[in-house]
Design an enzyme around this catalytic site. Structure first.
Site, PDB file in Angstrom:
ATOM      1  N   LYS A  42       0.817  -1.337   0.021  1.00 48.13           N
ATOM      2  CA  LYS A  42      -0.347   0.208   0.207  1.00 48.13           C
ATOM      3  C   LYS A  42       0.955   1.397   0.237  1.00 48.13           C
ATOM      4  O   LYS A  42       0.716   2.340  -0.311  1.00 48.13           O
ATOM      5  CB  LYS A  42      -0.865  -0.235   1.475  1.00 48.13           C
ATOM      6  CG  LYS A  42      -2.003  -1.060   1.445  1.00 48.13           C
ATOM      7  CD  LYS A  42      -2.710  -0.802   2.908  1.00 48.13           C
ATOM      8  CE  LYS A  42      -2.885  -2.405   3.170  1.00 48.13           C
ATOM      9  NZ  LYS A  42      -3.328  -1.930   4.729  1.00 48.13           N
ATOM     10  N   GLU A  97       7.497   2.075  -5.753  1.00 49.62           N
ATOM     11  CA  GLU A  97       8.363   2.114  -4.486  1.00 49.62           C
ATOM     12  C   GLU A  97       8.359   3.258  -3.613  1.00 49.62           C
ATOM     13  O   GLU A  97       8.298   3.746  -3.810  1.00 49.62           O
ATOM     14  CB  GLU A  97       8.657   0.921  -3.917  1.00 49.62           C
ATOM     15  CG  GLU A  97       9.034  -0.336  -3.955  1.00 49.62           C
ATOM     16  CD  GLU A  97       8.317  -0.860  -2.387  1.00 49.62           C
ATOM     17  OE1 GLU A  97       7.452  -0.221  -2.069  1.00 49.62           O
ATOM     18  OE2 GLU A  97       8.113  -2.109  -1.825  1.00 49.62           O
ATOM     19  N   ASP A 101      14.623  -1.129   1.560  1.00 48.48           N
ATOM     20  CA  ASP A 101      15.343  -1.338   2.438  1.00 48.48           C
ATOM     21  C   ASP A 101      16.621  -2.368   2.235  1.00 48.48           C
ATOM     22  O   ASP A 101      17.590  -2.002   1.709  1.00 48.48           O
ATOM     23  CB  ASP A 101      14.347  -0.598   3.349  1.00 48.48           C
ATOM     24  CG  ASP A 101      14.784  -1.178   5.289  1.00 48.48           C
ATOM     25  OD1 ASP A 101      15.945  -1.009   5.341  1.00 48.48           O
ATOM     26  OD2 ASP A 101      14.297  -1.656   5.909  1.00 48.48           O
ATOM     27  N   LYS A 129      16.639   3.613   1.236  1.00 44.62           N
ATOM     28  CA  LYS A 129      17.555   3.501   2.514  1.00 44.62           C
ATOM     29  C   LYS A 129      18.260   1.882   2.537  1.00 44.62           C
ATOM     30  O   LYS A 129      18.338   1.160   2.576  1.00 44.62           O
ATOM     31  CB  LYS A 129      16.538   3.483   3.727  1.00 44.62           C
ATOM     32  CG  LYS A 129      17.133   3.220   4.576  1.00 44.62           C
ATOM     33  CD  LYS A 129      15.849   3.300   6.176  1.00 44.62           C
ATOM     34  CE  LYS A 129      15.500   2.321   7.016  1.00 44.62           C
ATOM     35  NZ  LYS A 129      14.496   2.462   7.387  1.00 44.62           N
TER      36      LYS A 129
END
Ligand code: IMP
Ligand code: MG
Length: 178
Positions: A42, A97, A101, A129
């Site tokens: 989501k 996205e 990560d 990140k």
């Protein structure tokens, strides 16, 4: 809600400016290619809605839903909760996205979709990140590099909350250590 935020990492104005820039860049790069933007739900929904309004070329959109996360730590397992229904063979895919990560989710998705023989697969992410990267996956377009902290807002959640914040904030550690 604001009391749970330690500090604003990226303001709404900064996001707006950068997302517009990336949308225009993609429009130049994909001119004449009729790409399909595939949002990873989501977390992507706010970013993608803003990004798409700066994409000026013909394109189509679809969504997938995956889950890999519980709280602030990745489970490492990726589950496809909603798949694409249309044929993507020969199409230029752009995965949208919220944050890259460990890279486990996007690496899995990329490989999963490659089997259907798209002409290309690129990744656009709101945030990159790199601190915990486990999979060998890179963003083709990243709006912001962020430090190793758990961030929420602008679509990103902590246990389904905070998605509606208009900026990206760092969550107070006491919120998730409770
Ligand atoms: P990855 O598979 O480790 O790259 O994780 C990707 C997904 O984890 C993202 O799409 C987010 O849903 C979630 N995620 C990773 N870091 C954060 C964060 O700092 N805040 C909120 N969600 C995060
Ligand atoms: Mg996500």
């Amino acid at each position: 809600m604001e009391r749970a935020i330690e500090k604003i990492l990226i303001s709404a104005d900064e996001i707006e400016e950068k997302v517009a820039e990336v949308g225009m860049k993609i429009s130049e790069d994909y001119d004449g290619k009729n790409p399909i933007f595939v949002g990873v739900l989501k977390g992507c929904f706010v970013f993608m809605a803003d990004l798409m309004r700066h994409v000026t070329i013909p394109c189509t959109m679809d969504f997938m839903a995956v889950s890999s996360y519980k709280g602030t730590t990745s489970t490492g397992a990726v589950m496809i909760n909603k798949d694409l229904k249309q044929d993507i063979e020969g199409r230029h895919l752009i995965l949208v996205e919220d944050i890259l990560d460990s890279g486990v989710t996007l690496n899995y998705l990329k490989n999963y979709l490659m089997v259907r023989k798209p002409a290309s697969v690129a990744i656009v992410t709101l945030m990159d990140k790199p601190a915990h990267r486990k999979a060998d996956v890179y963003a083709d377009y990243a709006c912001f590099d962020v430090p190793d902290a758990f961030v929420v807002g602008y679509g990103l959640d902590y246990n389904e909350r905070f998605r509606n914040l208009p900026y990206i904030g760092i969550l107070k550690p006491e919120v998730y250590s409770k």
